[in-house]
Design a protein around this motif. Structure first.
Motif, PDB file in Angstrom:
ATOM      1  N   GLY A  45     -22.688  -9.965   8.584  1.00 15.52           N
ATOM      2  CA  GLY A  45     -21.371 -10.362   8.081  1.00 15.52           C
ATOM      3  C   GLY A  45     -21.100  -9.800   6.700  1.00 15.52           C
ATOM      4  N   CYS A  46     -22.118  -9.805   5.830  1.00 13.19           N
ATOM      5  CA  CYS A  46     -21.953  -9.234   4.486  1.00 13.19           C
ATOM      6  C   CYS A  46     -21.660  -7.738   4.565  1.00 13.19           C
ATOM      7  N   GLU A  47     -22.315  -7.054   5.489  1.00 11.74           N
ATOM      8  CA  GLU A  47     -22.048  -5.631   5.653  1.00 11.74           C
ATOM      9  C   GLU A  47     -20.636  -5.382   6.156  1.00 11.74           C
ATOM     10  N   ARG A  48     -20.155  -6.272   7.025  1.00  8.90           N
ATOM     11  CA  ARG A  48     -18.782  -6.135   7.532  1.00  8.90           C
ATOM     12  C   ARG A  48     -17.781  -6.318   6.401  1.00  8.90           C
ATOM     13  N   VAL A  49     -18.032  -7.300   5.530  1.00 12.28           N
ATOM     14  CA  VAL A  49     -17.152  -7.520   4.379  1.00 12.28           C
ATOM     15  C   VAL A  49     -17.166  -6.301   3.465  1.00 12.28           C
ATOM     16  N   ALA A  50     -18.328  -5.651   3.357  1.00 18.50           N
ATOM     17  CA  ALA A  50     -18.447  -4.479   2.476  1.00 18.50           C
ATOM     18  C   ALA A  50     -17.521  -3.363   2.906  1.00 18.50           C
ATOM     19  N   ARG A  51     -17.193  -3.315   4.198  1.00 15.21           N
ATOM     20  CA  ARG A  51     -16.343  -2.234   4.714  1.00 15.21           C
ATOM     21  C   ARG A  51     -14.900  -2.671   4.903  1.00 15.21           C
ATOM     22  N   SER A  52     -14.603  -3.906   4.543  1.00 17.81           N
ATOM     23  CA  SER A  52     -13.258  -4.412   4.783  1.00 17.81           C
ATOM     24  C   SER A  52     -12.305  -4.008   3.667  1.00 17.81           C
ATOM     25  N   ARG A  53     -11.041  -4.247   3.876  1.00 17.37           N
ATOM     26  CA  ARG A  53     -10.031  -3.934   2.860  1.00 17.37           C
ATOM     27  C   ARG A  53     -10.132  -4.869   1.672  1.00 17.37           C
ATOM     28  N   PHE A  54     -10.787  -6.008   1.859  1.00 19.38           N
ATOM     29  CA  PHE A  54     -10.967  -6.942   0.748  1.00 19.38           C
ATOM     30  C   PHE A  54     -11.757  -6.285  -0.377  1.00 19.38           C
ATOM     31  N   HIS A  59     -18.517   1.096   1.392  1.00 21.45           N
ATOM     32  CA  HIS A  59     -19.865   1.078   0.832  1.00 21.45           C
ATOM     33  C   HIS A  59     -20.840   1.701   1.811  1.00 21.45           C
ATOM     34  N   PRO A  60     -21.879   2.362   1.337  1.00 22.25           N
ATOM     35  CA  PRO A  60     -22.928   2.781   2.245  1.00 22.25           C
ATOM     36  C   PRO A  60     -23.626   1.568   2.832  1.00 22.25           C
ATOM     37  N   ALA A  61     -24.177   1.711   4.044  1.00 20.65           N
ATOM     38  CA  ALA A  61     -24.830   0.583   4.704  1.00 20.65           C
ATOM     39  C   ALA A  61     -26.016   0.097   3.871  1.00 20.65           C
ATOM     40  N   GLY A  62     -26.223  -1.218   3.917  1.00 13.57           N
ATOM     41  CA  GLY A  62     -27.407  -1.775   3.290  1.00 13.57           C
ATOM     42  C   GLY A  62     -27.336  -1.904   1.792  1.00 13.57           C
ATOM     43  N   THR A  63     -26.140  -2.085   1.224  1.00 15.17           N
ATOM     44  CA  THR A  63     -26.053  -2.200  -0.223  1.00 15.17           C
ATOM     45  C   THR A  63     -26.067  -3.648  -0.685  1.00 15.17           C
ATOM     46  N   PHE A  64     -26.095  -4.612   0.240  1.00  9.98           N
ATOM     47  CA  PHE A  64     -26.062  -6.030  -0.131  1.00  9.98           C
ATOM     48  C   PHE A  64     -27.414  -6.628   0.237  1.00  9.98           C
ATOM     49  N   TYR A  65     -28.341  -6.618  -0.727  1.00  9.30           N
ATOM     50  CA  TYR A  65     -29.736  -6.936  -0.431  1.00  9.30           C
ATOM     51  C   TYR A  65     -30.160  -8.401  -0.593  1.00  9.30           C
ATOM     52  N   PRO A  66     -29.391  -9.323  -1.192  1.00 11.40           N
ATOM     53  CA  PRO A  66     -29.899 -10.691  -1.373  1.00 11.40           C
ATOM     54  C   PRO A  66     -30.367 -11.351  -0.086  1.00 11.40           C
ATOM     55  N   VAL A  67     -29.620 -11.148   1.011  1.00 11.90           N
ATOM     56  CA  VAL A  67     -30.002 -11.783   2.279  1.00 11.90           C
ATOM     57  C   VAL A  67     -31.328 -11.218   2.780  1.00 11.90           C
ATOM     58  N   LEU A  68     -31.490  -9.898   2.679  1.00 15.32           N
ATOM     59  CA  LEU A  68     -32.734  -9.281   3.133  1.00 15.32           C
ATOM     60  C   LEU A  68     -33.915  -9.772   2.304  1.00 15.32           C
ATOM     61  N   ALA A  81     -38.607  -8.305   8.338  1.00 10.45           N
ATOM     62  CA  ALA A  81     -38.167  -6.920   8.562  1.00 10.45           C
ATOM     63  C   ALA A  81     -37.151  -6.827   9.681  1.00 10.45           C
ATOM     64  N   LEU A  82     -37.250  -7.731  10.667  1.00 15.45           N
ATOM     65  CA  LEU A  82     -36.329  -7.698  11.808  1.00 15.45           C
ATOM     66  C   LEU A  82     -34.904  -8.062  11.410  1.00 15.45           C
ATOM     67  N   VAL A  83     -34.737  -8.815  10.321  1.00 11.17           N
ATOM     68  CA  VAL A  83     -33.409  -9.283   9.900  1.00 11.17           C
ATOM     69  C   VAL A  83     -32.439  -8.116   9.700  1.00 11.17           C
ATOM     70  N   ALA A  84     -32.930  -6.984   9.194  1.00  3.15           N
ATOM     71  CA  ALA A  84     -32.045  -5.863   8.871  1.00  3.15           C
ATOM     72  C   ALA A  84     -31.639  -5.041  10.079  1.00  3.15           C
ATOM     73  N   VAL A  85     -32.355  -5.153  11.183  1.00  2.00           N
ATOM     74  CA  VAL A  85     -32.187  -4.207  12.294  1.00  2.00           C
ATOM     75  C   VAL A  85     -30.817  -4.284  12.962  1.00  2.00           C
ATOM     76  N   PRO A  86     -30.318  -5.481  13.392  1.00  2.00           N
ATOM     77  CA  PRO A  86     -29.030  -5.503  14.108  1.00  2.00           C
ATOM     78  C   PRO A  86     -27.881  -4.881  13.321  1.00  2.00           C
ATOM     79  N   ALA A  87     -27.738  -5.260  12.040  1.00  2.00           N
ATOM     80  CA  ALA A  87     -26.632  -4.722  11.242  1.00  2.00           C
ATOM     81  C   ALA A  87     -26.760  -3.217  11.060  1.00  2.00           C
ATOM     82  N   ALA A  88     -28.000  -2.738  10.825  1.00  2.00           N
ATOM     83  CA  ALA A  88     -28.198  -1.302  10.601  1.00  2.00           C
ATOM     84  C   ALA A  88     -27.909  -0.491  11.855  1.00  2.00           C
ATOM     85  N   LEU A  89     -28.289  -1.010  13.016  1.00  2.00           N
ATOM     86  CA  LEU A  89     -28.091  -0.266  14.260  1.00  2.00           C
ATOM     87  C   LEU A  89     -26.653  -0.334  14.774  1.00  2.00           C
TER      88      LEU A  89
END
Length: 443
Positions: A45-54, A59-68, A81-89
């Motif tokens: 969800g954070c990655e989706r917000v990163a690409r939104s008009r808001f 942003h390049p993928a994976g720039t919001f690291y607090p959750v990871l 390590a598995l947490v990052a996989v769905p959003a990245a793929l």
């Protein structure tokens, strides 16, 4: 599909295999799958917000690291390590090949988070998080953040060397210092998330940590959006110069590239390299104030016409002096035609009176002028141009800048573009003639 070298594909495949090895122990690890799913969804969800008009910029993928990093502080290493996989793929990718880029990003994050979780666990950080002992937890968390940063930098440098053939000694330069501070801030937010997650208030309280992070991230994005607008303005100015002086089309971009090569060879930091690239790109923007007939004139100029053209550095400085982020690039626009012996213009500065940025651009400008065919001069071979620069070093050009350009070109090569038809090209002066007497040297 964009071509990707075999070296780069092998490198990405090797990183992906290493990432899979990190995930293999998952079936045998006691894993709170609900927490993994919740953190993975939150990160996506954070990655989706990163690409939104808001946010306003992509942003390049994976720039919001607090959750990871919160996952690294809460979960066993394979699960974190598995947490990052769905959003990245599943994240959208603008450049091709998209699948390869997704695999690369997922593998890179898996390795980074796995390393952070292992370091955190080994230093007893998980016990401190469970106990809510924040002061004690800071040490293991800091070490984990450093491990995360080092792994990402190591992999990024490797892909630069493999895919873009950046020299190995430069591939990793500046990657860790540039990324450590922002990742450390994200790590602190991740630690606060982990501590609140383990508190009686649970995951809902942990989510509150993300609110100030999102606000600061949005403000940072607006800064980059403004910078992108400035760069668009610069591109528009350069295009206007190219349209007006068709015979030197592309010259500004090439001078920017050569200036950047000199700056990197001298070991300047990335921010200054970028400023000098802007200086090279904008050095001739003052030609917008010069009559077009003079810029496109075939053959030599009269003394009066020469004086008119020699006003272009001052015109250019007037145009860019209000653009604050250009910094020392503005001085380069004004002084790039000065010479060490004082015979240049507009002010006849001598030696170190000439700003360093102007001395860089002067060498880059002369080099491209000699290696490009125009209406008033035919291109000379790159080795001849380099010899000419070396001959005039100390009188016209700063020897340090000349040496840097010669070293960079001999190592990386140079592919000058022809910017005019050869039909009206006069005879080129012999290589022994000084740069000042070459047709077009004043332009």
């Amino acid at each position: 599909m964009e071509a990707v070298s075999a070296r780069a594909r092998v490198y990405v495949a090797s990183v992906a295999v290493a990432a899979l090895c990190c995930l293999l122990p998952l079936p045998g690890v006691r894993t709170p799958w609900w927490a993994v799913a919740l953190l993975a969804a939150l990160y996506a969800g954070c990655e989706r917000v990163a690409r939104s008009r808001f946010v306003g910029i992509s942003h390049p993928a994976g720039t919001f690291y607090p959750v990871l990093l919160a996952g690294a502080f809460l979960l066993p290493a394979p699960a974190a390590a598995l947490v990052a996989v769905p959003a990245a793929l599943l994240s959208p990718v603008e450049q091709r090949p998209a699948t390869l880029r997704r695999i690369w990003r997922a593998a890179q994050l898996v390795l980074g988070v796995w390393a952070a979780a292992r370091v955190h666990w080994a230093l007893g950080g998980r016990d401190a998080v469970v106990a809510g002992d924040v002061p004690y937890a800071l040490g293991p968390a800091g070490a984990a953040v450093l491990a995360f940063c080092l792994v990402l930098a190591l992999l990024d440098g490797g892909i630069l060397a493999a895919a873009e053939r950046v020299p190995v000694r430069r591939a990793w330069r500046g990657l860790v210092p540039r990324s450590l501070a922002p990742i450390a801030v994200h790590g602190l937010a991740g630690l606060m998330m982990a501590v609140l997650w383990r508190s009686p208030y649970g995951p809902v309280a942990a989510l509150l940590v993300l609110l100030p992070m999102c606000v600061s991230w949005w403000a940072f994005a607006q800064y980059h959006r403004e910078r992108a607008a400035h760069q668009a303005t610069i591109r528009a100015l350069v295009q206007a110069v190219d349209i007006k002086d068709g015979y030197t089309r592309g010259h500004s971009e090439r001078v920017g590239q050569a200036s950047m090569m000199i700056a990197r060879e001298l070991g300047m930091d990335d921010e200054r390299v970028e400023v000098l690239r802007f200086a090279g790109i904008l050095h001739d923007v003052g030609k917008l104030g010069v009559p077009t007939r003079l810029l496109r004139k075939n053959g030599p100029l009269t003394p009066e016409e020469r004086r008119v053209i020699e006003l272009h550095p001052e015109y250019g400085h007037e145009m860019v002096r209000g653009i604050g982020f250009l910094g020392e690039a503005r001085a380069a626009v004004l002084h790039h035609h000065e010479r060490l012996d004082g015979s240049g213009y507009p002010y006849g500065l001598v030696g170190r009176q000439i700003p360093e940025s102007a001395r860089v651009v002067a060498v880059a400008d002369a080099f491209d002028a000699m290696t490009s065919t125009r209406s008033y001069s035919r291109a000379c071979p790159v080795p001849v141009a380099l010899e000419e620069l070396e001959r005039c070093a100390g009188s016209h050009f700063d020897p340090v800048m000349v040496t840097a350009l010669v070293a960079a070109v001999r190592r990386a090569g140079w592919h000058p573009a022809v910017t005019a038809d050869d039909v009206h090209t006069p005879r080129v002066p012999p290589p022994g003639a000084p740069v000042s007497s070459r047709p077009g040297a004043h332009r």
